[in-house]
Design a protein around this motif. Structure first.
Motif, mmCIF file in Angstrom:
data_model
loop_
_atom_site.group_PDB
_atom_site.id
_atom_site.type_symbol
_atom_site.label_atom_id
_atom_site.label_comp_id
_atom_site.label_asym_id
_atom_site.label_seq_id
_atom_site.Cartn_x
_atom_site.Cartn_y
_atom_site.Cartn_z
ATOM 1 N N TYR A 126 0.809 -1.218 0.000
ATOM 2 C CA TYR A 126 0.000 0.000 0.000
ATOM 3 C C TYR A 126 0.845 1.271 0.000
ATOM 4 C CZ TYR A 126 -4.403 -2.450 0.921
ATOM 5 O OH TYR A 126 -5.522 -3.239 0.825
ATOM 6 N N VAL A 127 2.146 1.122 0.134
ATOM 7 C CA VAL A 127 3.005 2.291 0.315
ATOM 8 C C VAL A 127 3.921 2.475 -0.888
ATOM 9 C CG1 VAL A 127 4.708 3.407 1.791
ATOM 10 C CG2 VAL A 127 2.984 1.910 2.798
ATOM 11 N N ASP A 128 3.875 3.664 -1.455
ATOM 12 C CA ASP A 128 4.794 4.035 -2.535
ATOM 13 C C ASP A 128 5.915 4.866 -1.917
ATOM 14 O OD1 ASP A 128 6.134 4.834 -4.768
ATOM 15 O OD2 ASP A 128 4.513 6.079 -5.585
ATOM 16 N N ALA B 176 1.011 3.956 5.058
ATOM 17 C CA ALA B 176 2.135 4.892 4.942
ATOM 18 C C ALA B 176 2.421 5.550 6.280
ATOM 19 C CB ALA B 176 1.839 5.950 3.881
ATOM 20 N N ASP C 114 7.076 8.134 -3.618
ATOM 21 C CA ASP C 114 6.198 9.306 -3.663
ATOM 22 C C ASP C 114 6.888 10.505 -3.018
ATOM 23 O OD1 ASP C 114 3.470 10.581 -3.934
ATOM 24 O OD2 ASP C 114 3.731 10.696 -1.762
ATOM 25 N N PHE D 235 5.969 11.334 0.569
ATOM 26 C CA PHE D 235 6.500 10.351 1.511
ATOM 27 C C PHE D 235 7.980 10.610 1.775
ATOM 28 C CE2 PHE D 235 8.365 6.307 2.741
ATOM 29 C CZ PHE D 235 7.462 5.837 3.681
ATOM 30 N N SER E 20 -1.543 11.325 0.515
ATOM 31 C CA SER E 20 -1.134 11.001 -0.850
ATOM 32 C C SER E 20 -1.086 9.496 -1.125
ATOM 33 C CB SER E 20 0.239 11.612 -1.148
ATOM 34 O OG SER E 20 1.264 10.945 -0.420
ATOM 35 N N GLN E 21 -1.316 8.688 -0.078
ATOM 36 C CA GLN E 21 -1.215 7.234 -0.211
ATOM 37 C C GLN E 21 -2.569 6.594 0.079
ATOM 38 O OE1 GLN E 21 1.863 5.426 -0.628
ATOM 39 N NE2 GLN E 21 3.293 7.144 -0.526
ATOM 40 N N PRO E 22 -2.805 5.400 -0.447
ATOM 41 C CA PRO E 22 -4.100 4.735 -0.230
ATOM 42 C C PRO E 22 -4.286 4.270 1.209
ATOM 43 C CG PRO E 22 -2.590 3.275 -1.383
ATOM 44 C CD PRO E 22 -1.920 4.615 -1.342
ATOM 45 N N LYS E 23 -5.553 4.148 1.599
ATOM 46 C CA LYS E 23 -5.879 3.612 2.912
ATOM 47 C C LYS E 23 -5.921 2.090 2.853
ATOM 48 C CE LYS E 23 -8.548 7.547 4.622
ATOM 49 N NZ LYS E 23 -9.812 7.993 5.266
ATOM 50 N N ALA F 42 1.763 13.131 3.571
ATOM 51 C CA ALA F 42 2.205 11.835 3.051
ATOM 52 C C ALA F 42 1.098 10.793 3.186
ATOM 53 C CB ALA F 42 3.461 11.375 3.779
ATOM 54 N N SER G 209 -3.926 4.340 7.629
ATOM 55 C CA SER G 209 -2.850 4.634 6.691
ATOM 56 C C SER G 209 -1.633 3.726 6.878
ATOM 57 C CB SER G 209 -2.417 6.097 6.853
ATOM 58 O OG SER G 209 -1.289 6.377 6.053
#
Length: 204
Positions: free
Chosen positions: A13-15, A167, A18, A21, A83-86, A80, A165
Motif C-alpha cells: 500500500y506504500v509508494d 504509509a 512518492d 513520503f 497522498s497514499q491509499p488507505k 504523506a 494509513s
C-alpha cells in the motif's frame, strides 16, 4: 515472529518513491539531527548564548525553532498519508477509537513531560548550562524513560490508525527509529554533563 505476509501486504500500500513520503521521511530524520548538532555546538562554543545575550534566551530561541520544525514534520506526515491509499478493511470504529486512545495517551505523556521538565528542561537547556537541581522522577518519568519521545511516537501511531494509513504506520516506524538513535546519542552526553556538575560540586 513477524508475520511476513502482513508486512508484504502493508508495504504493498506504500509508494516509498512518492514525493510527499520522501519529504516526510527527510523531515522526520532532520529534526533530531538538527537539535543535537545545534545543542552540542552551543555546549562547545557558547556561540548562541553570546549572540542572544544569555543562555536562557538562546535556549528559548532554539526551543521555538524546534517547535516550528515539529509542526512542519507533522504537516509533512499528514500530507504523506493523504497522498497514499488507505488500508482496505480498516474502516472499523474500533480501529479508529483505538488510534484515538493511543494518541490521547501519547499527548498525556508529552504534556506531562513538558510540565515536569519545564521549557528549558525540555529543550536541551542543560546543553546551554541551564542544569536541573536533580533528576526528574515524577510522572511520566516514573513509568518510562524519554516519555516525550515515545509519547510523540504514540501520537503518530494513533494518527495513522485513525486514518487507516499504511504509509503512516511506516512513517511512525521511522519516527521511532530516529528517536531511538537520538536517545543513544543524547543519553551518554547528557549524563556526562551532570557528572561534571557533580564533580564540580564535590571539589568545592
Amino acid at each position: 515472529q513477524v508475520d511476513v505476509a502482513a508486512m508484504v501486504r502493508l508495504f504493498g500500500y506504500v509508494d516509498v518513491t512518492d514525493t510527499a513520503f520522501i519529504v516526510a521521511v527527510l523531515s522526520i530524520a532532520f529534526n533530531p539531527l538538527f537539535w543535537n548538532v545545534v545543542a552540542r555546538w552551543e555546549h562547545k562554543t557558547r556561540a548562541f548564548s553570546q549572540v542572544f545575550g544569555s543562555p536562557r534566551a538562546a535556549c528559548y530561541c532554539l526551543g521555538a525553532v524546534i517547535l516550528l520544525l515539529n509542526c512542519v514534520r507533522s504537516h509533512c506526515f499528514t500530507e504523506a498519508m493523504k497522498s497514499q491509499p488507505k488500508m482496505e478493511g480498516w474502516d472499523w470504529h474500533w480501529i479508529y477509537y483505538s488510534g484515538l486512545a493511543i494518541s490521547a495517551v501519547g499527548t498525556l505523556f508529552v504534556i506531562s513531560s513538558f510540565l515536569a521538565l519545564g521549557f528549558t528542561g525540555t529543550f536541551l537547556g542543560d546543553y546551554f548550562g541551564i542544569l536541573m537541581e536533580e533528576k526528574v522522577t515524577s510522572f511520566p518519568f516514573s513509568i518510562l524513560d524519554n516519555p516525550m519521545y515515545w509519547g510523540s511516537t504514540a501520537i503518530y501511531l494513533g494518527w495513522s490508525l485513525m486514518h487507516a494509513s499504511p504509509a503512516g504506520l511506516l512513517l511512525t516506524a521511522v519516527v521511532a527509529i530516529s528517536y531511538t538513535i537520538a536517545v543513544l546519542y543524547e543519553g551518554p552526553f547528557t549524563e556526562e554533563i551532570y557528572r561534571r556538575k557533580q564533580k564540580g560540586v564535590k571539589s568545592k
